[in-house]
Enzyme design. Structure first.
Site, short mmCIF file in Angstrom:
data_model
loop_
_atom_site.label_atom_id
_atom_site.label_comp_id
_atom_site.label_asym_id
_atom_site.label_seq_id
_atom_site.Cartn_x
_atom_site.Cartn_y
_atom_site.Cartn_z
N GLU A 465 1.80 23.72 52.02
CA GLU A 465 1.38 22.81 53.10
C GLU A 465 0.88 21.47 52.58
OE1 GLU A 465 0.20 25.76 56.72
OE2 GLU A 465 -1.22 25.69 55.07
N GLU A 532 5.07 32.51 55.98
CA GLU A 532 3.89 32.98 56.70
C GLU A 532 4.33 33.31 58.11
OE1 GLU A 532 0.49 30.37 56.56
OE2 GLU A 532 0.72 30.00 54.40
#
Length: 1007
Positions: A465, A532
């Site tokens: 991220e 995820e």
């Protein structure tokens, strides 16, 4: 080393300016290297205890300065540190009374306190001044010595006996320095200035508790004059995966003449597989061993071989090193990943290094528990989110068999994602800023150098991220050139497709299954993984089956649930979350996303994962077994199967062990041996279970790996037995018989007394319930706002009518209510009471006028808190919901009512699905609730839904009653994410639809 400080030139003075310079991230460090183990003798190797390693773990001295103004020149040999306190290493400072732990997710810890931008750091920068005294082990006296910090958050300046040693920043890979010339035989003084923040903090914005300290081991490493500095072992398969090839590249500190080596490859029994001997003439030793008779490594069959490298001088052994290897090929072909020729599916979980008492200073016991529990739950893969773990973890993954995504310690989430998920990469790092290239690339290099020999690691990840940019493109290029035997991953390019080539995998986070399917059905160029998904926050992981169903597409290669363990910190015997330490800013309970609770007890979600991740897919239909073997390398004959017959929840038959032989990837249908069952005997369950045939390191022989059942449903129907006496008075209706009395209020419309054998069971008025204590997913999806009209609708129901009808074998009491919500008709409850005190309750919800969702429909009952034990026949043993039924099976289960409360942050919990009967009791007796021709959902808890929703922590709840919620239905719990995604439509309740609850209440007489 940075591109500012020339590596060949030693730096002798520390400079605080390094803290804010992204181009200075290591000073005087030695090159990163493999994590092989070295010993001084054969005996040491066999015992596993090396005299070449001296631990400095234990009690250190510390001065802690919250404002960063520590004692001046504390590193000097003659500095008086008598006022310093004691601290444990390894350990997080904040858990030992130095500073406070702070939990934030995306935002940086200083957000709102100071307006700073990369590479600036907060003006309030806590400083820990560590001191450790030690004597040097005798084995070190004649050798070169390095000092290694395995993990330090965040920036460390190091001195030894007053001499500056070096500087390091990467918190999760070693910082190692040569210290030979600074050492004394006795009374050495090691000093470390550890700053919580540096420019590196912009690259360490992971979703975890922000804690500092020397949280991994500190050691001295002795290096003989012949010493293995670095070892690269490439263990692959040839000849259709039947033979092994070992490519050896060794970097040897070569300071002696007449040197030689011997390399051995030994199997798990210690038998010699291959050997090579030769002279050492330079620092580089390279050769290949081919056609080795080896067995392939996989998570299913983690066959390991030990490589031993002996270094001799004039025939005398100076050092022997060892490294476990697994022979395997991991390839990317035509957009699909293959392990040893087989398409792989990752059935994974993300995992933080976390211990509720120790923070990130986790133990070997923690690791082994995690790995064994993962294996027992059919999890075959783990993503090290979002940093390299302790070396030991990879050795254990090699040994037990888990596939690993190893991820560089790089996350800059808060530099580009703003409130509401808005993207603004205006000051994103590293992005395209070449000032950050060295630091970013060093994090990947450090990880790869240390971990390169571990068979379990299949994928290198650049970080997490951190958006995208040219720096990531450069990092990706390095990884692929440095290691073509693995696949390179980075999810962040989904935010800027200009850099799509910076990943070999199409990796996304929290994409709904339908969105993933669109990718898979439109000529996918890359393999897809959900790096995820299935956000496991609180009561969650609903409809995981929608994702596992995607395995039918070749390019879908699995995913990693977020995440493994709740990050709750223990204090005074309670588990706490963000904000509980007065930490601000904070993201509160968002640290509780685990499949297991913070104290390493399993949550009910894990049973669901085990069922859906199973490699043996079982289905029982018409008495036959449909079996699909999704193992890659294991024949189904490696398991034994049992068929069991249950009648009304009781085991009446179990077969002998059966074997069904299917090769990996094959499917088959098998006839099963069942005894005859008379139709009138009751509800029949035909169950098949699959078990381990032999002991494995993670479970014993007989462990159940998969199961399935077919139910010949036969729900009980109420049949009244005799009519009770009726007393129709002004204010109440009384019904009584032998040893029971029931009183209905004509004013309230509810039963106000329920007595059996003289004992009162109703402690408060019953109520309709249309609500549940909001789950984390409910809150994130906005259901608290959208469905608020239902929260107190039942509490404020208004009686419209009550009447009584006498029948031949029973008495009917009929009630009608209106709600503060517009309905299509009256809300009614009918009670049919017979002469034995049994009450058949039928509650009818006519449907609402307005469109929308209904959280639940049923009745709430407050019973005596002394009813502390339960026994029921239904799906179990865990709580279940319409979108999380898998992993629960029909049977009779029992326990303590308080155990029905799962220790999430307080929210909906404890529901049992497909209940046939449910008993609540103490030593005096109790009540039984029975389904009446329809499935029943029921929960029994020490707390009401209103209490649960009002509490922030479980320990705040008080037990005044035993609360029963009997429901005709409840919506699913969801789990695609916890910040917006709704429960899937098929698991929602349409508020406009009529619903009916039917159950029977009767006394439970204990024999």
């Amino acid at each position: 080393m940075s591109n500012k400080l020339v590596k060949e030139k030693r730096v002798d003075q520390a400079d605080l300016a390094w803290l804010t310079d992204p181009e200075v991230y290591e000073v005087n460090t030695i090159p990163p290297h493999s994590d092989h183990e070295s010993f001084q003798s054969q005996e040491e190797l066999e015992e596993g205890k090396s005299s070449l390693v001296q631990s400095l773990d234990g009690d250190w001295l510390i001065d802690y300065a919250e404002n960063g103004q520590g004692p001046v020149n504390f590193y000097a040999e003659d500095f008086d540190d008598s006022n310093f306190k004691s601290v444990k290493v390894p350990g997080n400072l904040e858990l030992q009374g130095f500073g406070q732990p702070q939990y934030v997710n995306v935002q940086y810890p200083w957000d709102g306190s100071e307006e700073i931008f990369p590479p600036q750091i907060p003006s309030k920068n806590p400083l820990a001044s560590y001191v450790r005294y030690f004597d040097l082990d005798e084995a070190f006296w004649d050798k070169e010595v390095s000092l290694k910090f395995d993990g330090a958050a965040t920036a460390i300046y190091v001195w030894l006996n007053g001499h500056f040693v070096g500087y390091g920043e990467d918190s999760f890979t070693p910082s190692e320095f040569m210290v030979t010339k600074f050492l004394k035989k006795e009374n050495n003084r090691l000093a470390v200035a550890l700053y919580k923040y540096s420019s590196a903090s912009w690259l360490e914005d992971q979703d975890f508790w922000r804690m500092s300290g020397l949280f991994r081991s500190v050691t001295l490493q002795a290096k003989p004059r012949l010493h293995l500095e670095d070892l690269k072992l490439t263990a692959s398969l040839t000849d259709n995966y039947q033979k092994g090839k070992l490519e050896v590249e060794a970097n040897i500190a070569y300071r002696l003449p007449n040197a030689s080596f011997k390399l051995e490859v030994r199997d798990s029994e210690g038998d010699l597989v291959a050997e090579k001997l030769g002279p050492i003439r330079s620092e580089q030793l390279e050769f290949t061993l081919a056609d080795l008779p080896v067995a392939a490594w996989s998570a299913e069959k983690p066959n390991l071989y030990q490589v031993r490298l002996y270094l001799y001088q004039a025939g005398s052994l100076l050092e022997v090193s060892r490294q476990e290897v697994g022979f395997r090929n991991f390839e990317l072909k035509d957009g699909i990943m293959y392990l040893n020729g087989q398409r792989i599916v990752f059935k994974g979980a993300n995992r933080h290094e976390f211990d509720s008492k120790l923070g990130r200073a986790i133990t070997e016991e923690d690791m082994i528990w995690d790995i064994k529990t993962m294996k027992r739950s059919n999890i075959n893969a783990v993503r090290c989110s979002h940093y390299p773990n302790q070396s030991l973890f990879y050795r254990l993954c090699d040994k037990y068999g888990l596939y690993v995504i190893d991820e560089a310690n790089l996350e800059s989430h808060g530099t580009w994602e703003k409130v509401g998920g808005h993207e603004d990469p205006s000051f994103n790092v590293p992005g395209d800023d070449q000032h950050w290239l060295g630091a970013s690339l060093s994090r990947v290099k450090n990880m790869m150098a240390r971990d390169k020999n571990h068979a379990s690691i299949l994928i290198w990840s650049l970080g997490n991220e951190s958006y995208a940019g040219t720096v990531f493109a450069q990092m990706a290029d390095y990884v692929r050139k440095a290691d073509p035997t693995r696949v390179q991953h980075y999810e962040g390019v989904t935010h800027n497709r200009k850099f799509d080539d910076a990943t070999q995998i199409e990796s996304r986070m929290y994409a709904p299954a339908k969105v993933i399917e669109e990718y898979l059905t439109n000529k996918p160029a890359k393999p897809f993984i959900s790096v995820e998904y299935a956000h496991a926050m609180g009561n969650s992981v609903g409809d995981l089956a929608a994702y596992t169903a995607l395995e039918k597409y070749p390019h879908y290669q699995g995913g990693f649930i977020w995440d493994w363990i709740d990050q709750g910190l223990e204090k005074d015997g309670h588990l706490l979350y963000g904000g509980d330490f007065d930490d601000r800013p904070t993201d509160y309970e968002f640290c509780g996303n685990g499949l297991v609770f913070a104290d390493r007890t399993e949550s009910p979600k894990l049973a669901n994962v085990k069922a859906l991740y199973a490699n043996l897919k079982l289905e029982v239909k018409d008495g036959q077994l449909f079996l699909k073997n999704d193992n890659l390398f294991t024949n189904s004959s490696s398991y034994y199967f049992l068929t069991s017959l249950l009648v009304d929840g009781k085991l009446t038959y179990q077969s002998r062990p059966l074997t069904f032989g299917l090769e990996p990837g094959e499917s088959g249908t098998f006839a099963l041996p069942w005894p005859e069952v008379a139709d009138e005997k009751g509800e029949v369950v035909y169950r098949v279970t699959a078990h381990l045939k032999e002991d494995l390191p993670w479970a014993d022989e007989g462990f159940t790996v998969a199961e399935a059942e077919e139910v010949a449903q036969k729900l009980p129907e109420f049949k009244p037995e005799g009519r009770p006496d009726l007393v129709d008075s002004d204010y109440n209706l009384g019904l009584k018989g032998n040893n029971f009395q029931i009183l209905f209020s004509k004013v309230k419309g509810w039963p106000v007394s329920l007595k059996y054998a003289g004992r009162e069971y109703l402690k408060r008025l019953p109520e309709f319930t249309f609500w549940r204590a909001l789950t984390d997913n409910d809150r994130g999806a906005g259901y608290g706002y959208d469905l608020a009209r239902w929260e107190n609708a039942g509490k404020y129901a208004r009686l419209k009518d009550i009447s009584c009808e006498v029948k031949e074998d029973s008495v009917l009491v009929k009630t009608a209510f209106t709600l503060p919500v517009a309905l299509k008709g009256d809300l009614t409850v009918t009670y049919e009471v017979d002469g034995r005190g049994k009450i058949a309750v039928t509650a009818d919800f006519p449907g609402a006028e307005e469109a929308g969702l209904l959280p639940a429909f049923g009745l709430n009952l407050a019973l005596p808190k002394e009813l502390t034990d339960y026994r029921y026949y239904g799906l179990g043993p865990n709580e279940s919901y319409p979108d999380r039924l898998e992993g629960n099976y029909l049977g009779i289960y029992q326990g303590a009512v308080k155990k029905n409360f799962s220790p999430y942050r307080p929210q909906e919990t404890g529901n049992r699905s497909k209940v046939r009967w449910y008993q609540l009791f103490d030593e005096k007796g109790g009540l039984e609730f029975t389904a009446n021709g329809a499935d029943l959902n029921l929960s029994a808890l020490p707390y009401s839904a209103a209490q649960i929703e009002a509490a922030d922590h479980a320990f705040e709840l008080t037990n005044n009653y035993t609360w029963v919620r009997a429901l005709s239905a409840q919506m699913g719990v969801g789990g695609d994410d916890s910040w917006g995604q709704k429960v899937h439509p098929e698991f929602c309740l349409d508020a406009q639809k009529a619903r009916q609850l039917r159950l029977v209440i009767q006394p439970l007489l204990l024999k």
